[in-house]
Design a protein around this motif. Structure first.
Motif, mmCIF file in Angstrom:
data_model
loop_
_atom_site.group_PDB
_atom_site.id
_atom_site.type_symbol
_atom_site.label_atom_id
_atom_site.label_comp_id
_atom_site.label_asym_id
_atom_site.label_seq_id
_atom_site.Cartn_x
_atom_site.Cartn_y
_atom_site.Cartn_z
ATOM 1 N N TYR A 59 33.128 48.863 59.558
ATOM 2 C CA TYR A 59 32.695 49.136 58.366
ATOM 3 C C TYR A 59 31.621 48.272 57.723
ATOM 4 N N ASP A 61 29.187 46.700 54.823
ATOM 5 C CA ASP A 61 30.123 45.646 53.654
ATOM 6 C C ASP A 61 30.095 46.862 52.554
ATOM 7 N N SER A 62 29.548 47.480 52.390
ATOM 8 C CA SER A 62 29.060 47.936 51.126
ATOM 9 C C SER A 62 30.137 49.010 50.590
ATOM 10 N N LYS A 64 34.337 47.868 52.485
ATOM 11 C CA LYS A 64 34.823 47.112 53.352
ATOM 12 C C LYS A 64 35.511 46.970 51.544
#
Length: 128
Positions: A59, A61-62, A64
């Motif tokens: 995924y 980071d934005s 997750k």
């Protein structure tokens, strides 16, 4: 040849949920690397989530903790469950697949250049 068709886009308010689907057809005997990407006029296409043939997920980071990628038992459809949507998630979402036999350690699942087959895109709009 492989064809990918997305569905499930739409408009929601901030905090809402949507589920995108990607139906794969054609020469799909093998299990591919599958991914979701998004693009806006201001930002080039970026990887959001990916799942490989072993079920390993990746995924951005934005997203997750908010987005979940999965596939059905037939492995001919995969999904992107999007929860707690934010206005910055507004974009044209694409699904993608790649069938090359490449070791997972060499793969960059969120890199658009890893993928050979693409859908036509489905629009997601999140209002504040």
């Amino acid at each position: 040849q492989v064809q990918l068709v997305e569905s499930g886009g739409g408009s929601v308010q901030s905090g809402g949920s949507l589920t995108l689907s990607c139906a794969m057809s054609g020469d799909t005997d093998e299990t591919p690397l599958m991914g979701w990407f998004r693009e806006t006029p201001e930002k080039e296409r970026e990887g959001v989530a990916a799942i490989d043939g072993d079920g390993t997920t990746t995924y951005a980071d934005s997203v997750k903790g908010r987005f979940t990628i999965s596939q059905d038992n037939t492995q001919s459809i995969f999904y992107l469950q999007m929860d707690n949507l934010k206005p910055e998630d507004t974009a044209l979402y694409y699904c993608a697949a790649d069938y090359r036999e490449i070791s997972p350690v060499l793969r960059k699942p969120l890199n658009r250049w890893e993928y050979h087959y693409w859908g036509q895109g489905t629009q997601v709009a999140v209002s504040s």
